[in-house]
Design a protein around this motif. Structure first.
Motif, PDB file in Angstrom:
ATOM      1  N   ALA A 109      38.457  -6.515  26.768  1.00 48.92           N
ATOM      2  CA  ALA A 109      38.757  -5.085  26.635  1.00 48.92           C
ATOM      3  C   ALA A 109      39.243  -4.814  25.216  1.00 48.92           C
ATOM      4  N   LEU A 110      38.854  -3.667  24.669  1.00 49.09           N
ATOM      5  CA  LEU A 110      39.273  -3.323  23.312  1.00 49.09           C
ATOM      6  C   LEU A 110      40.773  -3.047  23.292  1.00 49.09           C
ATOM      7  N   PRO A 111      41.452  -3.465  22.231  1.00 52.20           N
ATOM      8  CA  PRO A 111      42.892  -3.200  22.139  1.00 52.20           C
ATOM      9  C   PRO A 111      43.159  -1.717  21.886  1.00 52.20           C
ATOM     10  N   ARG A 112      44.364  -1.300  22.177  1.00 50.43           N
ATOM     11  CA  ARG A 112      44.790   0.080  21.933  1.00 50.43           C
ATOM     12  C   ARG A 112      45.422   0.185  20.548  1.00 50.43           C
ATOM     13  N   VAL A 113      45.405   1.366  19.983  1.00 52.79           N
ATOM     14  CA  VAL A 113      46.113   1.620  18.730  1.00 52.79           C
ATOM     15  C   VAL A 113      47.593   1.379  18.992  1.00 52.79           C
ATOM     16  N   GLY A 114      48.229   0.635  18.107  1.00 55.36           N
ATOM     17  CA  GLY A 114      49.641   0.292  18.263  1.00 55.36           C
ATOM     18  C   GLY A 114      49.867  -1.061  18.914  1.00 55.36           C
ATOM     19  N   GLN A 115      48.817  -1.652  19.465  1.00 57.67           N
ATOM     20  CA  GLN A 115      48.942  -2.954  20.132  1.00 57.67           C
ATOM     21  C   GLN A 115      48.998  -4.072  19.090  1.00 57.67           C
ATOM     22  N   ASP A 116      49.747  -5.132  19.400  1.00 54.56           N
ATOM     23  CA  ASP A 116      49.820  -6.303  18.529  1.00 54.56           C
ATOM     24  C   ASP A 116      48.603  -7.196  18.739  1.00 54.56           C
ATOM     25  N   LEU A 117      48.071  -7.696  17.635  1.00 52.93           N
ATOM     26  CA  LEU A 117      46.931  -8.617  17.671  1.00 52.93           C
ATOM     27  C   LEU A 117      47.248  -9.829  16.822  1.00 52.93           C
ATOM     28  N   ARG A 118      46.646 -10.920  17.156  1.00 51.68           N
ATOM     29  CA  ARG A 118      46.690 -12.115  16.314  1.00 51.68           C
ATOM     30  C   ARG A 118      45.277 -12.273  15.756  1.00 51.68           C
ATOM     31  N   PHE A 119      45.184 -12.434  14.448  1.00 50.35           N
ATOM     32  CA  PHE A 119      43.870 -12.516  13.811  1.00 50.35           C
ATOM     33  C   PHE A 119      43.861 -13.634  12.784  1.00 50.35           C
ATOM     34  N   GLN A 120      42.685 -13.981  12.347  1.00 54.00           N
ATOM     35  CA  GLN A 120      42.462 -15.115  11.462  1.00 54.00           C
ATOM     36  C   GLN A 120      42.266 -14.622  10.031  1.00 54.00           C
ATOM     37  N   VAL A 121      43.033 -15.145   9.064  1.00 56.49           N
ATOM     38  CA  VAL A 121      42.841 -14.762   7.664  1.00 56.49           C
ATOM     39  C   VAL A 121      41.957 -15.747   6.901  1.00 56.49           C
ATOM     40  N   LYS A 122      41.704 -16.903   7.488  1.00 54.35           N
ATOM     41  CA  LYS A 122      40.876 -17.907   6.813  1.00 54.35           C
ATOM     42  C   LYS A 122      39.417 -17.851   7.255  1.00 54.35           C
ATOM     43  N   ASP A 123      39.130 -17.103   8.316  1.00 55.16           N
ATOM     44  CA  ASP A 123      37.769 -17.068   8.866  1.00 55.16           C
ATOM     45  C   ASP A 123      37.477 -15.670   9.387  1.00 55.16           C
ATOM     46  N   CYS A 124      36.609 -14.957   8.728  1.00 54.56           N
ATOM     47  CA  CYS A 124      36.266 -13.589   9.134  1.00 54.56           C
ATOM     48  C   CYS A 124      35.396 -13.538  10.378  1.00 54.56           C
ATOM     49  N   GLN A 125      34.870 -14.650  10.832  1.00 54.95           N
ATOM     50  CA  GLN A 125      33.994 -14.646  12.013  1.00 54.95           C
ATOM     51  C   GLN A 125      34.772 -14.779  13.310  1.00 54.95           C
ATOM     52  N   THR A 126      36.009 -15.267  13.254  1.00 51.06           N
ATOM     53  CA  THR A 126      36.800 -15.493  14.470  1.00 51.06           C
ATOM     54  C   THR A 126      37.372 -14.180  14.988  1.00 51.06           C
ATOM     55  N   PRO A 127      37.063 -13.818  16.238  1.00 55.50           N
ATOM     56  CA  PRO A 127      37.573 -12.562  16.791  1.00 55.50           C
ATOM     57  C   PRO A 127      39.099 -12.582  16.942  1.00 55.50           C
ATOM     58  N   ALA A 128      39.708 -11.438  16.706  1.00 58.54           N
ATOM     59  CA  ALA A 128      41.143 -11.276  16.913  1.00 58.54           C
ATOM     60  C   ALA A 128      41.438 -11.372  18.389  1.00 58.54           C
ATOM     61  N   ARG A 129      42.661 -11.732  18.719  1.00 59.72           N
ATOM     62  CA  ARG A 129      43.030 -11.843  20.138  1.00 59.72           C
ATOM     63  C   ARG A 129      44.352 -11.141  20.374  1.00 59.72           C
ATOM     64  N   PRO A 130      44.486 -10.506  21.538  1.00 65.60           N
ATOM     65  CA  PRO A 130      45.732  -9.795  21.831  1.00 65.60           C
ATOM     66  C   PRO A 130      46.880 -10.778  22.032  1.00 65.60           C
ATOM     67  N   LEU A 131      48.072 -10.311  21.788  1.00 65.84           N
ATOM     68  CA  LEU A 131      49.266 -11.155  22.019  1.00 65.84           C
ATOM     69  C   LEU A 131      49.720 -11.047  23.446  1.00 65.84           C
TER      70      LEU A 131
END
Length: 131
Positions: A109-131
């Motif tokens: 499910a797509l995250p909501r505006v204001g939601q915390d996400l964990r994302f990758q700064v070393k790899d632009c292909q890796t999808p972000a994931r919710p906390l």
């Protein structure tokens, strides 16, 4: 003279007790600016807050780092790449406010505006994931 000595030892005891309380309380706090899990931080994972979510071609391009494929950034492109979900996230690095456009998994499910996400700064292909 006895009264002064008793008063001084009482003040010293209170001061020592207060110092011990402060030191033990402060040791329980996480370090400011440190990652919750240093192994993940070393691997390039960061935490940010979602500012905007949508298909690649609809996101505002104010971001410092943009992980969208170049061909998907234009609204005139009608490809699967331009419809892939992305999020613009805000995060801090050494007290500096940064923005980044990161990929999202189309399986979740797509995250909501204001939601915390964990994302990758070393790899632009890796999808972000919710906390």
């Amino acid at each position: 003279m006895n009264t002064h000595i008793k008063a001084l030892t009482t003040i010293q005891r209170l001061g020592a007790g207060l110092l011990i309380t402060c030191l033990s309380a402060c040791s329980q706090l996480p370090s400011l600016g440190s990652a919750p899990n240093s192994t993940e931080h070393d691997q390039g994972w960061r935490q940010g807050v979602v500012e905007e979510v949508g298909p690649a071609h609809q996101l505002n391009a104010r971001s410092g780092v943009d992980c969208r494929p170049p061909q998907s950034r234009s609204a005139n492109v009608s490809s699967t790449a331009s419809e892939a979900p992305f999020a613009r996230v805000i995060y801090r690095h050494h007290k500096i406010r940064l923005e980044r456009i990161v990929p999202l998994s189309s399986d979740q499910a797509l995250p909501r505006v204001g939601q915390d996400l964990r994302f990758q700064v070393k790899d632009c292909q890796t999808p972000a994931r919710p906390l």
